[in-house]
Every structure is written in structure tokens, then in C-alpha cells.
Write a protein that holds these residues in place. Structure first.
Motif, short mmCIF file in Angstrom:
data_model
loop_
_atom_site.label_atom_id
_atom_site.label_comp_id
_atom_site.label_asym_id
_atom_site.label_seq_id
_atom_site.Cartn_x
_atom_site.Cartn_y
_atom_site.Cartn_z
N TYR A 119 0.80 -1.23 0.00
CA TYR A 119 0.00 0.00 0.00
C TYR A 119 0.83 1.28 0.00
N GLN A 144 -5.16 0.09 -2.34
CA GLN A 144 -6.20 0.60 -1.45
C GLN A 144 -7.35 1.17 -2.27
N LYS A 145 -8.56 0.94 -1.82
CA LYS A 145 -9.74 1.39 -2.57
C LYS A 145 -9.71 2.89 -2.83
N ARG A 179 -11.91 -5.71 3.36
CA ARG A 179 -10.76 -5.79 4.29
C ARG A 179 -10.67 -7.14 5.00
N PRO A 186 -6.53 -5.11 6.94
CA PRO A 186 -6.24 -3.67 6.91
C PRO A 186 -7.46 -2.89 7.39
N SER A 190 -9.91 -2.82 -0.36
CA SER A 190 -8.99 -2.71 -1.51
C SER A 190 -9.79 -2.77 -2.81
#
Length: 279
Positions: A119, A144-145, A179, A186, A190
Motif C-alpha cells: 500500500y 487501497q480502494k 478488508r 487492513p 482494496s
């Protein structure tokens, strides 16, 4: 050995005297549906060479190795490399490289990048590969989204990262991965995105001018373009002549009162070409 089981991974890490390192963004993907989606959207074949960045314990690596000719797994963490030597011992088409991906010298002429990117360096790694002379045929990566959403942004919500990456490639959203699909989990979700580089490249002069423009345009994102272009450069570059810029913007039909976030990549490309014609 089931690398999608938390207990298996915990035992492996304990055996090799290590643990997930937050500083390296080590969150291991356990969700098989996500692993299969990454592989299917990558359109892999037995003739492909794949570069995987941050393979971790090798979960995705094994899925890739079963589908392609060769996998080059680039892992920065030395202790994780020792784990990979155990988990990948039955795959003779995997080369594990103990190196920082940002410093890795890509010698392959034809290859794809498939990875669950660390990330903290995801955007840097994407830009590194896109800037190579021998850029990849395609990249299917999980980030990461919120980073993915920035990359796939369109006007009127553009940003400098999106502008930069979309100059070089077409971006497609593939899948949101929750997640809870990772261990350790996390704090945010994502997203898998597919990045397909444009085959045609512009001249070095074009890219130099393009990046000078967007750097100035996004120096104060909430201000109008006319204001940002009026500022003197702080990086010792020759000041862009305002008259030339405004003339080129008028020709490209870009209102000087607009903000950078409203300008599309195609408009920036047109503005850049207009300025180069006036040089």
C-alpha cells in the motif's frame, strides 16, 4: 500447504522468525474468489512472463505459476524470501528476486505485472512501470480502494495522480476486495484495477511540457488555472510565458477560470501540443 489459511501463514512466519510488517504493507490475501478474479482479468496464457511485486508468502504466486510460463517475484523483505523458498519449492518456473521493486531493473521485453501491491508504495510502483521504455503489456494490481478511486477519477474530480497515470494507460475497475479478505486485516477495503498502457508514446519534449503544466495547475488545486500559471516556478524551470499559455488554452477551448480538477487528459494533451507548436 494451503496458503489461504491464516493458521498456515502464522506457522510459516513463526518458523522463519518473522511476522507481517506494517511498514511494508504486508497483508496476505486469503480470498480465493479474489485470487481467481485477479488471474482471469489478467488474461494470462502459458506464453506469458509475469512480474509480481510483493509476493508475501506466495499465495498469488502459486496461482500465477500454474497459469503462465514464468513468474518473477520481487520481494524486498529478506525473511519473506526465505518463506518463499519453502512455499514455492515445487514450482520451477518462479524466480524470486530479493530487491526493492522501485530499484528493480526490468530486463524483460514482453511481460505483464500482476500484484497485490504494498500500500505505501503502490502509486510509485505503477508510475515506475509506466515510465519504462519496456513498459508492460498490462498491469492487474490491487491497491487501497481510495487510491484506486483517485486513479480512475474523471472530470470534474480529476487529480494529479489520475492525470499522470491516464496519460499513459487505460484504467478499468475490476473488483472491490473487502478488508476481511486479508490477514492481518487492513483498516480499509482494496480494489483490483487493470491498467493497459497505450502502445503509442509521445516525444520526451511532449512529456516534459505536459508534466510542467499539470505540476503548475495542481500546485493550488482550488485556485483557477490562470492564477496557478501566473506563479513563478520554484524548481528553477524557465517560467512559462503567460501569453503563450493563455493563447494555447484559448485554442484548446479551455477557460482560464477553470480549475485543474475539471480538465481531462485529452484537454491537457491538446494544450501541450498547442504550446509545443508555438515554441
Amino acid at each position: 500447504m494451503n496458503l489461504r489459511e491464516k493458521k498456515t501463514i502464522e506457522n510459516l512466519l513463526q518458523k522463519h522468525n518473522t511476522e507481517p510488517l506494517k511498514s511494508l504493507g504486508q497483508n496476505f490475501l486469503l480470498d480465493e474468489s479474489a485470487l481467481l478474479k485477479i488471474c482471469s482479468s489478467s488474461l494470462l496464457s502459458k506464453n506469458d512472463t509475469v512480474i509480481e511485486v510483493g509476493p508475501g508468502v506466495g499465495t498469488l504466486t502459486t496461482y500465477l505459476a500454474e497459469r503462465v510460463k514464468k513468474v518473477i517475484a520481487v520481494e524486498k523483505d529478506t525473511k519473506m524470501v526465505s518463506v518463499l523458498k519453502e512455499t514455492l519449492q515445487n514450482y520451477n518456473n518462479v524466480e524470486v528476486v530479493n530487491e526493492d521493486a522501485l530499484l528493480f531493473d526490468v530486463k524483460e521485453k514482453r511481460y505483464k505485472v500482476v500484484a497485490n501491491l504494498p500500500y505505501n508504495v503502490a502509486s510509485q510502483i505503477i508510475k515506475k512501470f509506466l515510465n519504462l521504455e519496456n513498459f508492460p503489456e498490462a498491469m492487474t494490481v490491487m491497491v487501497q480502494k481510495e487510491v484506486a478511486e483517485r486513479i480512475i477519477s474523471t472530470p470534474p474530480q480529476m487529480n494529479m495522480l489520475a492525470t499522470y497515470i491516464q496519460l499513459f494507460a487505460k484504467i478499468e475497475k475490476v473488483k472491490v476486495v473487502k478488508r476481511g479478505s486479508f490477514w492481518p486485516s487492513p483498516k480499509i477495503d482494496s480494489m483490483v484495477i487493470k491498467i493497459t498502457p497505450h502502445k503509442k508514446r509521445e516525444s520526451s519534449h511532449f512529456y516534459e511540457m505536459f508534466f510542467r503544466l499539470i505540476k503548475k495547475a495542481y500546485s493550488h488545486p482550488r485556485k483557477q488555472l490562470s492564477t496557478n500559471f501566473s506563479y513563478v516556478d520554484n524548481d528553477n524551470l524557465k517560467k512559462l510565458e503567460l501569453g503563450n499559455i493563455f493563447s494555447a488554452m484559448n485554442k484548446a477551448k479551455i477557460d482560464t477560470k477553470r480549475r485543474a480538477e475539471s480538465v481531462s487528459v485529452e484537454e491537457w494533451k491538446l494544450l501541450t501540443k498547442n504550446l509545443l507548436e508555438n515554441d
